[in-house]
Design an enzyme around this catalytic site. Structure first.
Site, PDB file in Angstrom:
ATOM      1  N   THR A  51     -16.859  -7.390 -14.391  1.00 48.29           N
ATOM      2  CA  THR A  51     -17.303  -8.145 -13.118  1.00 48.29           C
ATOM      3  C   THR A  51     -16.111  -8.055 -11.898  1.00 48.29           C
ATOM      4  O   THR A  51     -16.807  -7.954 -10.622  1.00 48.29           O
ATOM      5  CB  THR A  51     -17.520  -9.368 -13.431  1.00 48.29           C
ATOM      6  OG1 THR A  51     -18.358  -9.473 -14.720  1.00 48.29           O
ATOM      7  CG2 THR A  51     -18.444 -10.359 -12.479  1.00 48.29           C
ATOM      8  N   LYS A  79       0.267 -26.486 -11.728  1.00 52.33           N
ATOM      9  CA  LYS A  79       1.019 -27.621 -11.516  1.00 52.33           C
ATOM     10  C   LYS A  79       0.028 -29.101 -11.469  1.00 52.33           C
ATOM     11  O   LYS A  79       0.348 -30.158 -10.963  1.00 52.33           O
ATOM     12  CB  LYS A  79       1.596 -27.583  -9.900  1.00 52.33           C
ATOM     13  CG  LYS A  79       2.450 -26.387  -9.921  1.00 52.33           C
ATOM     14  CD  LYS A  79       2.878 -26.343  -8.400  1.00 52.33           C
ATOM     15  CE  LYS A  79       3.186 -25.217  -7.920  1.00 52.33           C
ATOM     16  NZ  LYS A  79       3.243 -24.801  -6.567  1.00 52.33           N
ATOM     17  N   HIS A 128     -24.643 -16.469 -16.005  1.00 53.71           N
ATOM     18  CA  HIS A 128     -23.878 -15.276 -15.395  1.00 53.71           C
ATOM     19  C   HIS A 128     -24.889 -14.532 -14.590  1.00 53.71           C
ATOM     20  O   HIS A 128     -25.442 -13.415 -14.770  1.00 53.71           O
ATOM     21  CB  HIS A 128     -23.376 -14.200 -16.716  1.00 53.71           C
ATOM     22  CG  HIS A 128     -22.490 -13.249 -16.088  1.00 53.71           C
ATOM     23  ND1 HIS A 128     -22.028 -12.863 -14.713  1.00 53.71           N
ATOM     24  CD2 HIS A 128     -21.662 -12.520 -17.071  1.00 53.71           C
ATOM     25  CE1 HIS A 128     -20.934 -11.995 -14.835  1.00 53.71           C
ATOM     26  NE2 HIS A 128     -20.967 -11.639 -16.159  1.00 53.71           N
TER      27      HIS A 128
HETATM   28  N1   CP Z   1     -20.280  -8.220 -18.681  1.00 51.81           N
HETATM   29  C1   CP Z   1     -19.168  -8.869 -17.908  1.00 51.81           C
HETATM   30  O1   CP Z   1     -19.118  -9.971 -17.539  1.00 51.81           O
HETATM   31  O2   CP Z   1     -17.887  -8.143 -18.393  1.00 51.81           O
HETATM   32  P1   CP Z   1     -16.483  -8.649 -17.825  1.00 51.81           P
HETATM   33  O3   CP Z   1     -16.073  -9.739 -18.861  1.00 51.81           O
HETATM   34  O4   CP Z   1     -15.342  -7.420 -18.362  1.00 51.81           O
HETATM   35  O5   CP Z   1     -16.597  -8.712 -16.682  1.00 51.81           O
END
Ligand code: CP
Length: 301
Positions: A51, A79, A128
């Site tokens: 990502t 901090k 996501h």
């Molecule tokens: N698929 C995915 O989010 O992979 P990464 O965690 O490597 O970004």
């Protein structure tokens, strides 16, 4: 407030299809420079390979520049600075923020205080959405369309944010789902209720064989070790599914295996050389899809 992408529900069906069209355009010609002069922050409070690097590559290929961090160990959060304050400050420096965070809901908080668009690059076990758009890009490319497909999701359906976003997005395209998981890792009720309300059929099973031969897309997932509060619970389920090439003898000829990656051991490497494996190409398309998302949210496509 500028338009952000926090949940896949922030995009309509038309917007999703538009992003896929623009991604196709960028795949034909990936050297673009219409974002020259823009600066985009990639703030990763949680590890990432695909990502972060595909976003950074997308920004560079669009002619913009990247600032940011791959973890927050050298930031003033150590901090005691709050996420809200960090985002307000970074908003002054950049035209867009791409953010990954281990806490579900963190991207929403960031968008509520940011003066620039925020893209959620994964928030805890929640969402996501950019993974989902690249998943749809891969599905459309391999199946020729997105409608009426049989999709079998396998593995950690409880903590896997990629499957949560993908289920929400696919509700636009009349899919038939099989959800394959151990009892401990079933798809959360709120997603099942959303599907029922939309009239979309699904079946739940714990046996990978049940949904293997009928599916168009076999969406494998990793058991998300980092989300388990108790490692004994993780150890009980971590090896629950392992797909091997010998299990694929009865599948549909056009079936494709997808995985958001990284994989651990849920797909044996002997699957990689079968005509069904598509996970590496799937990840490759992510750069074009992220170019399209950035361009769209900044008002250029
Ligand atoms: N698929 C995915 O989010 O992979 P990464 O965690 O490597 O970004």
């Amino acid at each position: 407030m500028p338009k952000s992408l926090i949940s896949i529900q922030d995009f309509s069906k038309d917007e999703i299809l538009h992003i896929l069209d623009v991604a196709r355009e960028f795949e034909q010609n990936r050297e673009q420079d219409f974002l020259k002069g823009k600066v985009i922050a990639c703030l990763f409070f949680e590890p990432s390979t695909r990502t972060r690097l595909s976003f950074e590559s997308a920004v560079n290929r669009l002619g913009a520049r990247v600032i940011g961090f791959p973890d927050n160990r050298n930031t003033s959060q150590t901090k005691g600075e709050t996420l809200e304050d960090t985002i307000k400050i970074v908003s002054n420096y950049v035209d867009m923020i791409v953010m990954r965070h281990p806490v579900a809901g963190a991207a929403d908080i960031a968008a509520s205080v940011a003066s620039v668009p925020v893209i959620n690059a994964g928030d805890g076990a929640n969402q996501h959405p950019t993974q989902t758009l690249l998943d749809l890009y891969a599905i459309q490319k391999t199946q020729g369309h997105l409608e009426n497909l049989n999709i079998n999701m396998v593995g950690d359906l409880k903590y896997g944010r990629a499957v949560h976003s993908l289920v929400e997005a696919m509700r636009h395209f009349s899919p038939h789902f099989v959800f394959t998981s151990p009892e401990e890792l079933t798809m959360p009720r709120k997603y099942l209720e959303m599907l029922s309300a939309a009239g979309i059929s699904y079946k739940e099973t714990s046996r990978i064989e049940d949904g293997l031969n009928d599916c168009d897309i076999l969406y494998m997932t990793r058991v998300q070790q980092e989300r388990f509060p108790d490692m004994d619970e993780y150890n009980k389920v971590k090896d629950v599914y392992r797909l091997t090439a010998s299990m694929l003898s009865g599948v549909k000829p056009g079936m494709k295996i997808m995985h958001p990656l990284p994989r651990v051991n849920e797909i044996a490497t002997d699957v990689d050389s079968t005509p069904y494996a598509y996970y590496f190409q799937q990840a490759g398309g992510g750069m074009y899809v992220r170019m399209a998302i950035i361009s769209y949210l900044l008002g250029y496509r």
